[in-house]
Design a protein around this motif. Structure first.
Motif, short mmCIF file in Angstrom:
data_model
loop_
_atom_site.label_atom_id
_atom_site.label_comp_id
_atom_site.label_asym_id
_atom_site.label_seq_id
_atom_site.Cartn_x
_atom_site.Cartn_y
_atom_site.Cartn_z
N ARG A 45 0.83 -1.21 0.00
CA ARG A 45 0.00 0.00 0.00
C ARG A 45 0.88 1.27 0.00
NH1 ARG A 45 -5.16 0.02 3.19
NH2 ARG A 45 -6.34 -1.76 2.42
N ARG A 49 1.07 4.04 -2.88
CA ARG A 49 0.88 5.46 -2.59
C ARG A 49 2.01 6.29 -3.19
NH1 ARG A 49 1.33 7.03 3.55
NH2 ARG A 49 3.51 6.62 3.03
N VAL A 59 -3.54 10.63 -2.28
CA VAL A 59 -3.86 9.30 -1.78
C VAL A 59 -4.43 9.41 -0.37
CG1 VAL A 59 -2.98 7.00 -1.28
CG2 VAL A 59 -2.08 8.29 -3.23
N ARG A 60 -5.63 8.83 -0.19
CA ARG A 60 -6.32 8.89 1.09
C ARG A 60 -6.91 7.52 1.44
NH1 ARG A 60 -8.41 14.07 2.03
NH2 ARG A 60 -9.13 13.23 4.06
N TYR A 61 -7.28 7.36 2.71
CA TYR A 61 -7.91 6.12 3.20
C TYR A 61 -9.25 6.45 3.84
CZ TYR A 61 -3.23 4.22 2.60
OH TYR A 61 -2.02 3.84 2.08
N GLN A 67 -8.23 2.25 -0.03
CA GLN A 67 -7.21 3.22 -0.45
C GLN A 67 -7.63 3.86 -1.76
OE1 GLN A 67 -3.41 1.40 -1.33
NE2 GLN A 67 -2.27 3.26 -0.84
N THR A 178 -3.17 2.61 7.75
CA THR A 178 -3.98 2.80 6.54
C THR A 178 -5.46 2.85 6.87
OG1 THR A 178 -4.02 0.42 6.07
CG2 THR A 178 -2.24 1.71 5.07
#
Length: 422
Positions: A45, A49, A59-61, A67, A178
């Motif tokens: 991950r 990213r 990039v965000r969760y 993701q 994450t």
């Protein structure tokens, strides 16, 4: 808009990234072991990213660890999502899920260059998605992240779900950093995946246009018996949970053989046996196992399901055990968006890619997404149909052909050729 096949530099970049991605959780047999929420999952991950942040994506969760790499092309517009999953089965293949995530990323990167050159008038933003815990091997059920996203599973219940060692989903996500609070408005979803079967290879096709899912009923069963000495306890006095579980395995296979027809197949499977106390000199007191039944036809599935539960009652009597039905995970046979299939077929035709319609036996995150947004699902061939196995293989040529198609299709959808802005 039209997209020509990727340049040598673009195809080389994709293959190099695929090789790099496959090093995370790599196994000696050539596959990967990246179960959801593990260190290997966190590493891939973070690699993903870095790859997309390097191209200007944010990039965000979200709250369940999905993701999202967002490419803002039209401020305030909804997103067209494209992706799959990076988690794997234990000793799984390196193509399952991961190919679709990376193909989505590279398709979006190619389209960004077209936007910069003024060759694409985007009406939507693009979000490349890596869904959490699609495989469902460490935490049950499968397709967990997309189920929470689509409202099919409650967030609190999922975060409190534990693996066999007692670690919760929330603890696992926090351990790899994450989990967040990101929310996104989706207008459509695209997914490309290896077939995990051999119909495309047998037919000599490069692309499968997925027309529908198979229906699936997946059950957890607990067979309760009574612990006893394997030598001193006579057969008539035994309540052997393992005998009952074994009879259930046989019953599931017999149901598949009995209910399958030339028109509608039935597939059954049993797995994840846990035997207690699992001693060589003790009659088992309890067995936990999973049973699933799948079919293309809802009536055939319902009949097979009824027979399974009739057999459960008969096994309880014959094996002198009690069988408890636990959690279940069900999805119905349901069609994908017809207009999306037609658009994907037109793109494949324009690119000269041999294609045909298929159904998916396996569950995918698109199984959930198609119930809430217009969804297009594509397949590329799996060599000999091998999957969930370190020997899983899709050729570089087929991966690149799928990437070319996904790029063309995503470009048309982002330009408003599939859904319109409301």
């Amino acid at each position: 808009m039209s997209t020509s096949p990727g340049s040598a530099q673009e195809t080389g970049s994709f293959l190099a990234d695929f090789r790099s991605m496959s090093t995370f959780g790599a196994t000696a047999g050539g596959g990967v072991d990246r179960q959801a929420g593990t260190a290997a999952d966190g590493q891939v991950r973070n690699w993903f990213r870095g790859l997309l942040e390097g191209h200007g994506f944010e990039v965000r969760y979200d709250a369940v660890g999905n993701q999202f790499a967002v490419l803002e092309l039209v401020p305030g517009a909804p997103c067209i999502a494209v992706g799959s999953h990076l988690d794997s089965q234990p000793l799984g293949g390196k193509y399952d899920g991961a190919y679709g995530v990376l193909a989505g990323a590279h398709a979006a990167i190619r389209l960004l260059e077209k936007v910069r050159r003024g060759e694409l008038d985007a009406q939507f933003n693009i979000a490349v998605v890596n869904w959490f815990n699609e495989e469902g091997c460490r935490f049950k059920p499968s397709m967990m992240g997309s189920a929470v996203f689509t409202g099919k599973l409650p967030l609190g219940q999922v975060l409190a779900t534990t693996d066999p060692s007692g670690t919760t989903v929330q603890e696992a996500l926090e351990s790899i950093g994450t989990i967040g609070d990101f929310e996104v408005d989706l207008a459509a979803y695209l997914e490309i995946h290896i077939e995990q079967g051999r119909s495309l290879e047998d037919a000599g096709l490069t692309i499968g246009l997925v027309e529908s899912t198979w229906g699936a009923n997946k059950y957890e069963f607990i067979v309760h018996g009574e612990q006893a000495h394997t030598g001193a306890t006579v057969i008539a006095d035994r309540h052997d949970a393992l005998l009952g579980a074994s009879a259930l395995v046989m019953a599931a296979r017999e149901i598949a053989d009995t209910f399958s027809t030339a028109e509608h197949a039935v597939i059954t499977s049993c797995g994840e046996f846990t035997v207690f106390p699992n001693s060589p000199v003790v009659v088992a007191s309890r067995v936990n196992l999973l049973v699933d039944i799948r079919s293309t036809d809802p009536d055939v599935l319902a009949a097979a399901d009824t027979e399974l539960h009739r057999r459960v009652a008969a096994i309880e009597k014959s094996a002198s055990v009690r069988i408890e039905r636990g959690a279940e995970h069900v999805w119905a046979a349901k069609a994908y968006d017809q207009a999306g299939m037609e658009l994907a077929g037109a793109c494949a035709q324009e690119l000269g890619l041999p294609h045909g319609t298929v159904r998916t036996l396996a569950g995918h995150d698109s199984t959930n997404l198609k119930d809430v947004v217009p969804t297009i699902m594509l397949f590329v061939p799996s060599v000999e149909g091998i999957s969930h196995n370190e020997k899983e293989l899709t050729s570089d040529e087929d991966m690149l052909a799928g990437l070319d198609l996904l790029t063309e299709l995503l470009g048309r959808v982002a330009a408003g050729g599939f859904v319109s802005r409301s």
